[in-house]
Enzyme design. Structure first.
Site, PDB file in Angstrom:
ATOM      1  N   CYS A  60       1.001  -1.256   0.022  1.00 39.96           N
ATOM      2  CA  CYS A  60      -0.035   0.043   0.091  1.00 39.96           C
ATOM      3  C   CYS A  60       1.001   1.277  -0.110  1.00 39.96           C
ATOM      4  O   CYS A  60       1.887   1.289   0.614  1.00 39.96           O
ATOM      5  CB  CYS A  60      -1.059   0.016   1.323  1.00 39.96           C
ATOM      6  SG  CYS A  60      -1.864   1.580   1.365  1.00 39.96           S
ATOM      7  N   CYS A 113      -0.354   7.047   6.543  1.00 40.97           N
ATOM      8  CA  CYS A 113      -1.406   6.504   7.245  1.00 40.97           C
ATOM      9  C   CYS A 113      -0.914   5.443   8.300  1.00 40.97           C
ATOM     10  O   CYS A 113       0.317   4.981   8.376  1.00 40.97           O
ATOM     11  CB  CYS A 113      -2.181   5.367   6.267  1.00 40.97           C
ATOM     12  SG  CYS A 113      -3.507   4.437   7.280  1.00 40.97           S
ATOM     13  N   CYS A 166      -7.930   1.393   0.457  1.00 37.51           N
ATOM     14  CA  CYS A 166      -7.433   0.830   1.512  1.00 37.51           C
ATOM     15  C   CYS A 166      -7.132  -0.679   1.175  1.00 37.51           C
ATOM     16  O   CYS A 166      -7.989  -1.511   1.077  1.00 37.51           O
ATOM     17  CB  CYS A 166      -8.390   0.958   2.835  1.00 37.51           C
ATOM     18  SG  CYS A 166      -7.545   0.105   4.491  1.00 37.51           S
ATOM     19  N   GLN A 182     -16.602  -9.057  15.220  1.00 40.42           N
ATOM     20  CA  GLN A 182     -15.045  -9.082  14.457  1.00 40.42           C
ATOM     21  C   GLN A 182     -14.815  -8.708  13.296  1.00 40.42           C
ATOM     22  O   GLN A 182     -15.732  -8.813  12.341  1.00 40.42           O
ATOM     23  CB  GLN A 182     -14.602 -10.544  14.975  1.00 40.42           C
ATOM     24  CG  GLN A 182     -14.649 -11.182  16.413  1.00 40.42           C
ATOM     25  CD  GLN A 182     -13.294 -10.458  16.970  1.00 40.42           C
ATOM     26  OE1 GLN A 182     -12.524  -9.928  16.495  1.00 40.42           O
ATOM     27  NE2 GLN A 182     -13.461 -10.579  18.279  1.00 40.42           N
ATOM     28  N   TYR A 201     -19.084  -9.737  29.021  1.00 39.42           N
ATOM     29  CA  TYR A 201     -18.961  -8.731  27.693  1.00 39.42           C
ATOM     30  C   TYR A 201     -19.483  -9.366  26.674  1.00 39.42           C
ATOM     31  O   TYR A 201     -18.701  -9.823  25.754  1.00 39.42           O
ATOM     32  CB  TYR A 201     -17.418  -8.418  27.540  1.00 39.42           C
ATOM     33  CG  TYR A 201     -16.864  -7.808  28.852  1.00 39.42           C
ATOM     34  CD1 TYR A 201     -16.951  -6.537  29.381  1.00 39.42           C
ATOM     35  CD2 TYR A 201     -16.049  -8.956  29.729  1.00 39.42           C
ATOM     36  CE1 TYR A 201     -16.048  -6.115  30.488  1.00 39.42           C
ATOM     37  CE2 TYR A 201     -15.352  -8.282  31.056  1.00 39.42           C
ATOM     38  CZ  TYR A 201     -15.416  -7.186  31.254  1.00 39.42           C
ATOM     39  OH  TYR A 201     -14.810  -6.600  32.250  1.00 39.42           O
ATOM     40  N   GLU A 258     -23.858  -7.701  29.444  1.00 38.52           N
ATOM     41  CA  GLU A 258     -23.426  -7.024  28.381  1.00 38.52           C
ATOM     42  C   GLU A 258     -23.931  -5.542  29.018  1.00 38.52           C
ATOM     43  O   GLU A 258     -25.088  -5.483  29.286  1.00 38.52           O
ATOM     44  CB  GLU A 258     -23.985  -7.334  27.227  1.00 38.52           C
ATOM     45  CG  GLU A 258     -23.600  -6.169  26.095  1.00 38.52           C
ATOM     46  CD  GLU A 258     -22.256  -5.838  25.811  1.00 38.52           C
ATOM     47  OE1 GLU A 258     -21.940  -4.694  26.007  1.00 38.52           O
ATOM     48  OE2 GLU A 258     -21.321  -6.639  25.640  1.00 38.52           O
ATOM     49  N   CYS A 314      -7.573  -8.927  22.982  1.00 37.72           N
ATOM     50  CA  CYS A 314      -6.887  -8.183  22.034  1.00 37.72           C
ATOM     51  C   CYS A 314      -5.577  -7.438  22.131  1.00 37.72           C
ATOM     52  O   CYS A 314      -5.264  -6.906  21.287  1.00 37.72           O
ATOM     53  CB  CYS A 314      -8.009  -7.313  21.003  1.00 37.72           C
ATOM     54  SG  CYS A 314      -8.874  -6.077  22.066  1.00 37.72           S
TER      55      CYS A 314
END
Length: 442
Positions: free
Chosen positions: A90, A98, A177, A272, A301, A325, A397
């Protein structure tokens, strides 16, 4: 001040003159958390982007002052290249451009090794855990491109769409992108002007033809929504800048397909972004906990209910799943997605409060948690331990947050049993982990 401006280098009385823009040669040592590598200059650590371990580079300072303990920099010239280096696919993945991708200049195999090293380092540094980690390739994206099904674009003062520079509010206008999924690019958001708009999120559902565009207008006295015309039929939602969205026209939600069924996900609700991620993580979680018929499980969660559904299937009609949640939109989606499971109880509350308010004597054999990037924290970990689960599956994550929480679990008598890591964010520094925790033998 224009939204595209960036702070000018200024002197801080506590740190001396700015060094931004200065250049020097440096040898890159190792990878660091956050998409950086570590070099040293005049006895000071320098966190360098666009570099790889073992390289000799010319580094240009992007953040730092003469009195700071460390600097941040970009590798603007490669003097001695690593064998893992490739040309970034890219044109926007370059110094000063970016900040969305961190590792386009490395082969996919090398990217996974770098991420594994970061997870290992965070586990040891923050939790005292020595563990060899292998980051598994995500199905369907061997080259690391064309996977991101949800892209949040920013808009500059000229109405041009773009993405932000690393650690900056400055916007780099883009025409395409490289990591966006084909369905995102088909919408054509980058090919039009967005006057009066602060941000645009493009959503291309996995497994269905649903497309949505969430437009967050700039504050205006009349509060009018800009006219939106896209290249393909899409639902258009008005965003509030806080993750919420209201329908303007078209469907207010998209249908995502994973784990053998279809899921309702409203607007900017969490799902996701890699098309294989929901299946990969759901399978890893269910394999880690091995929930049994008749057991009680908690899904903390829980989002729109992905893991709760799998747990409900495993514990059966004689078991129970308590799904917690706090996001109202996600709860509304979960109520629809899980309505066929009588054994699922959905609690709309913060996880820490739900655990604190649990009935006296309530226990759960299985706990699954998928907290935000900041992690669960000490109070939540303590609340989970009070449930006396036989097994905990922690979906993370951020390896640093995971490591901190693993240290808290150790204080509560739970230890890391197995750990799997998945490359569900190719070209970036992000990595998804599924940790299995069990009661300590000692």
């Amino acid at each position: 001040m224009p939204r595209t401006s960036s702070p000018r280098p200024v002197s801080r009385p506590d740190a001396g003159p700015s060094l931004v823009g200065e250049r020097f040669e440096a040898t890159v040592e190792r990878v660091a958390h956050g998409g950086f590598c570590v070099a040293r200059h005049e006895g000071r650590a320098v966190f360098v982007r666009h570099a790889l371990p073992g390289e000799r580079v010319v580094a240009q300072v992007t953040e730092g002052h003469t009195g700071d303990r460390y600097l941040r920099a970009d590798a603007v010239e490669i003097l001695d290249a690593s064998p893992d280096r490739v040309e970034a696919p890219c044109e926007y993945a370059a110094p000063g451009r970016c900040g969305g991708c961190d590792w386009q200049h490395a082969t996919p195999d090398a990217q996974r090794r770098l991420k594994a090293a970061v997870v290992e380092e965070q586990l040891f540094r923050l939790a005292g855990i020595e563990r060899k980690v292998e980051v598994e390739e995500a199905p369907g994206t061997p080259d690391g491109l064309g996977w991101r099904t949800r892209v949040q674009f920013a808009v500059d003062d000229a109405g041009r769409i773009g993405l932000r520079k690393s650690r900056s509010h400055e916007i780099v206008p883009i025409e395409t992108c490289a990591i966006a999924a084909p369905g995102v690019e088909e919408v054509g958001a980058e090919r039009r002007s967005w006057p009066g708009v602060a941000g645009v999120e493009v959503i291309a559902a996995s497994g269905s033809s649903d497309r949505a565009v969430v437009v967050t207008p700039l504050p205006k006295p009349d509060g009018r929504m800009p006219i939106v015309e896209m290249d393909v039929p899409v639902a258009v939602l008005r965003g509030d800048g806080q993750g919420g969205a209201a329908r303007v026209h078209g469907r207010a939600q998209v249908r995502e397909v994973a784990a053998g069924r279809t899921w309702k996900v409203s607007g900017s609700g969490f799902w996701q972004v890699h098309p294989a991620a929901a299946d990969v993580l759901n399978e890893a979680v269910l394999e880690a906990v091995e929930a049994r018929p008749g057991e009680t499980a908690m899904d903390l969660y829980c989002g729109v209910g992905l893991f709760a559904a799998g747990l409900a299937e495993a514990v059966g009609e004689d078991g129970e799943v308590v799904a917690v949640e706090s996001d109202k939109g996600a709860v509304e989606d979960a109520l629809v997605n899980l309505e066929s499971y009588d054994q699922v109880v959905i609690v709309e509350d913060r996880v820490d409060k739900a655990l604190k308010d649990a009935p006296e004597g309530f226990e759960a054999e299985v706990v699954v948690l998928d907290p935000p990037r900041s992690g669960a924290g000490k109070k939540v970990v303590a609340g989970i331990a009070e449930l006396r689960p036989r097994v905990v599956a922690y979906v993370a994550c951020d390896p640093a947050a995971l490591a901190r929480d693993l240290a808290y679990f150790a204080e509560q008598g739970y230890e890391l049993d197995t750990l799997r890591a998945f490359d569900l964010f190719p070209m970036t520094h992000h990595v998804e982990c599924v940790a299995r925790l069990v009661r300590s033998a000692r």
